[in-house]
Design an enzyme around this catalytic site. Structure first.
Site, mmCIF file in Angstrom:
data_model
loop_
_atom_site.group_PDB
_atom_site.id
_atom_site.type_symbol
_atom_site.label_atom_id
_atom_site.label_comp_id
_atom_site.label_asym_id
_atom_site.label_seq_id
_atom_site.Cartn_x
_atom_site.Cartn_y
_atom_site.Cartn_z
ATOM 1 N N PHE A 128 37.453 37.028 46.973
ATOM 2 C CA PHE A 128 38.557 36.081 46.882
ATOM 3 C C PHE A 128 39.805 36.800 46.420
ATOM 4 O O PHE A 128 39.774 37.532 45.416
ATOM 5 C CB PHE A 128 38.228 34.943 45.896
ATOM 6 C CG PHE A 128 37.191 33.998 46.441
ATOM 7 C CD1 PHE A 128 35.869 34.396 46.544
ATOM 8 C CD2 PHE A 128 37.541 32.724 46.868
ATOM 9 C CE1 PHE A 128 34.900 33.545 47.072
ATOM 10 C CE2 PHE A 128 36.584 31.865 47.390
ATOM 11 C CZ PHE A 128 35.266 32.270 47.495
ATOM 12 N N VAL A 153 37.318 40.652 43.225
ATOM 13 C CA VAL A 153 38.210 41.540 43.980
ATOM 14 C C VAL A 153 38.778 42.665 43.105
ATOM 15 O O VAL A 153 39.205 43.705 43.618
ATOM 16 C CB VAL A 153 39.358 40.741 44.639
ATOM 17 C CG1 VAL A 153 40.395 40.274 43.616
ATOM 18 C CG2 VAL A 153 40.026 41.534 45.750
ATOM 19 N N HIS A 205 25.454 42.457 33.203
ATOM 20 C CA HIS A 205 26.848 42.583 32.760
ATOM 21 C C HIS A 205 26.994 43.865 31.933
ATOM 22 O O HIS A 205 26.205 44.098 31.012
ATOM 23 C CB HIS A 205 27.190 41.356 31.920
ATOM 24 C CG HIS A 205 28.647 41.215 31.613
ATOM 25 N ND1 HIS A 205 29.336 42.135 30.869
ATOM 26 C CD2 HIS A 205 29.539 40.248 31.953
ATOM 27 C CE1 HIS A 205 30.600 41.746 30.762
ATOM 28 N NE2 HIS A 205 30.749 40.606 31.409
ATOM 29 N N GLU A 231 30.542 32.097 35.555
ATOM 30 C CA GLU A 231 29.516 33.006 35.015
ATOM 31 C C GLU A 231 28.476 32.249 34.186
ATOM 32 O O GLU A 231 27.282 32.586 34.217
ATOM 33 C CB GLU A 231 30.200 34.083 34.167
ATOM 34 C CG GLU A 231 29.274 35.156 33.644
ATOM 35 C CD GLU A 231 30.062 36.321 33.072
ATOM 36 O OE1 GLU A 231 30.308 37.292 33.802
ATOM 37 O OE2 GLU A 231 30.462 36.251 31.885
ATOM 38 N N ASP A 284 32.366 49.051 33.528
ATOM 39 C CA ASP A 284 33.672 48.845 32.908
ATOM 40 C C ASP A 284 34.029 50.137 32.182
ATOM 41 O O ASP A 284 33.358 50.515 31.220
ATOM 42 C CB ASP A 284 33.566 47.666 31.925
ATOM 43 C CG ASP A 284 34.878 47.383 31.222
ATOM 44 O OD1 ASP A 284 35.818 48.209 31.336
ATOM 45 O OD2 ASP A 284 34.957 46.346 30.549
HETATM 46 N N1 UDP Z 1 40.711 35.127 41.423
HETATM 47 C C1 UDP Z 1 41.767 35.090 42.338
HETATM 48 N N2 UDP Z 1 42.979 34.609 41.929
HETATM 49 C C2 UDP Z 1 43.216 34.160 40.671
HETATM 50 C C3 UDP Z 1 42.144 34.211 39.737
HETATM 51 C C4 UDP Z 1 40.912 34.719 40.143
HETATM 52 O O1 UDP Z 1 41.615 35.486 43.487
HETATM 53 O O2 UDP Z 1 44.338 33.726 40.375
HETATM 54 C C5 UDP Z 1 39.392 35.597 41.887
HETATM 55 C C6 UDP Z 1 39.379 37.108 42.085
HETATM 56 O O3 UDP Z 1 38.501 37.416 43.132
HETATM 57 C C7 UDP Z 1 38.848 37.586 40.740
HETATM 58 C C8 UDP Z 1 37.835 36.506 40.411
HETATM 59 O O4 UDP Z 1 38.416 35.297 40.903
HETATM 60 O O5 UDP Z 1 38.289 38.884 40.814
HETATM 61 C C9 UDP Z 1 37.484 36.357 38.930
HETATM 62 O O6 UDP Z 1 38.639 36.367 38.124
HETATM 63 P P1 UDP Z 1 38.951 37.612 37.154
HETATM 64 O O7 UDP Z 1 38.648 38.877 37.875
HETATM 65 O O8 UDP Z 1 40.357 37.437 36.642
HETATM 66 O O9 UDP Z 1 37.912 37.373 35.975
HETATM 67 P P2 UDP Z 1 37.350 38.515 34.986
HETATM 68 O O10 UDP Z 1 36.558 39.476 35.820
HETATM 69 O O11 UDP Z 1 38.538 39.177 34.347
HETATM 70 O O12 UDP Z 1 36.499 37.737 34.033
#
Ligand code: UDP
Ligand code: MN
Length: 268
Positions: free
Chosen positions: A36, A127, A148, A218, A241
């Site tokens: 996404f 993404v 994780h 999650e 990470d």
């Molecule tokens: N995402 C997106 N647009 C947004 C927020 C989230 O496309 O405005 C999608 C994107 O693929 C992202 C995933 O949702 O990798 C999860 O969000 P994020 O990576 O910010 O979460 P984290 O990994 O930091 O917990």
């Protein structure tokens, strides 16, 4: 290397990729990689696709399914033979948490509508990662999750499961096998349909009760895996990470989280 329910935990050295490639090529397996890129997260696309071309399922038929609200911002990248990029235009939601959570619904809907006719397995990832080493058919199984990176050596008490009984994602303190990452799961299209369908409907139940699980999608994923155990578990080699010191046991980093400026990408 093995869960108590006899699912392999994938660490480097635990499998022979030549044998697996022979098996999976014989089946002409097709793989869909869902990702996404909504709103500002389109900035991660170029690196994501370029590194996936180098390392993800090289030599297989791969469909990249990119869900985006900004079709014009999709990078134009030449792909290897047998690989194609399918752009799926979707609405965006206001809050970043909701953008993240609604992925379950969109994967569910497209699984029955489209993915089931086009691929055998789905791999569903964030993404904001880049591939840095080989990811192949060793990961494929009916349904798989990923440890994780922040919790794979942590005791159960430290897992950040949803702990409020009012939420559908609630996990009792004396239950839970692993803490799985929300940003890396997959399986057959049928199994991913069931997983995403569960997560989405539990989310909607919570929404109706004005509650949202602590770590969004999650948390619901962790609830699903508690009662529907994955048939393979990927070690944190598959989602590392780099802010964490690399432990002795980690010989390879196959994909790593790309650092992001939260203010610059979230809700933009
Ligand atoms: N995402 C997106 N647009 C947004 C927020 C989230 O496309 O405005 C999608 C994107 O693929 C992202 C995933 O949702 O990798 C999860 O969000 P994020 O990576 O910010 O979460 P984290 O990994 O930091 O917990
Ligand atoms: Mn992420």
């Amino acid at each position: 290397m093995m869960t108590p329910w006899f699912a392999p935990i994938l660490w480097d050295g635990s499998y022979n990729i030549d044998i697996l490639n022979a098996q999976f090529h014989q089946r002409h397996v097709r793989i869909g990689l869902t990702v996404f890129a909504i709103k500002k997260y389109t900035v991660f696309m170029k690196t994501f696709i370029e590194t996936a071309e180098k390392f993800f399922m090289v030599g297989y038929k791969v469909n990249y399914y990119v869900f985006t609200d900004r079709v014009k911002e999709m990078p134009n990248i030449t792909l290897a033979d047998g690989r194609q990029l399918v752009v799926l235009e979707v609405p965006s939601y206001k809050r970043w948490q909701e953008v993240s959570m609604r992925r379950m619904e969109m994967i569910r809907d497209n699984s029955s509508k489209r993915f089931i006719n086009e691929v055998d397995y789905l791999v569903c990832v964030d993404v904001d990662i880049k591939f840095t080493d080989e990811v192949g058919v060793e990961i494929l199984s009916d349904v798989f999750g990923t440890l994780h990176p922040g919790y794979f050596r942590a005791p159960r008490e430290h897992f950040t499961y949803e702990r409020r009984k009012a939420s559908a994602a609630y996990i009792p303190p004396d239950e839970g096998d692993f803490y799985y990452a929300g940003g890396y799961f997959g399986g057959t299209v049928e199994e991913v349909y069931m997983l995403t369908s569960f997560c989405h409907s539990e989310m909607m139940t919570d929404k109706g009760n004005n509650i949202e699980a602590i770590w969004h999608d999650e948390s619901y994923l962790n609830k699903y895996f508690l009662y529907h155990k994955p048939t393979k578990v990927l070690s944190p080699e598959y989602l590392w990470d780099d802010n964490i010191e690399v432990p002795e046991v980690l010989k390879r980093r196959r994909s790593v989280i790309v650092p992001k400026n939260y203010n610059a990408v979230r809700n933009r």
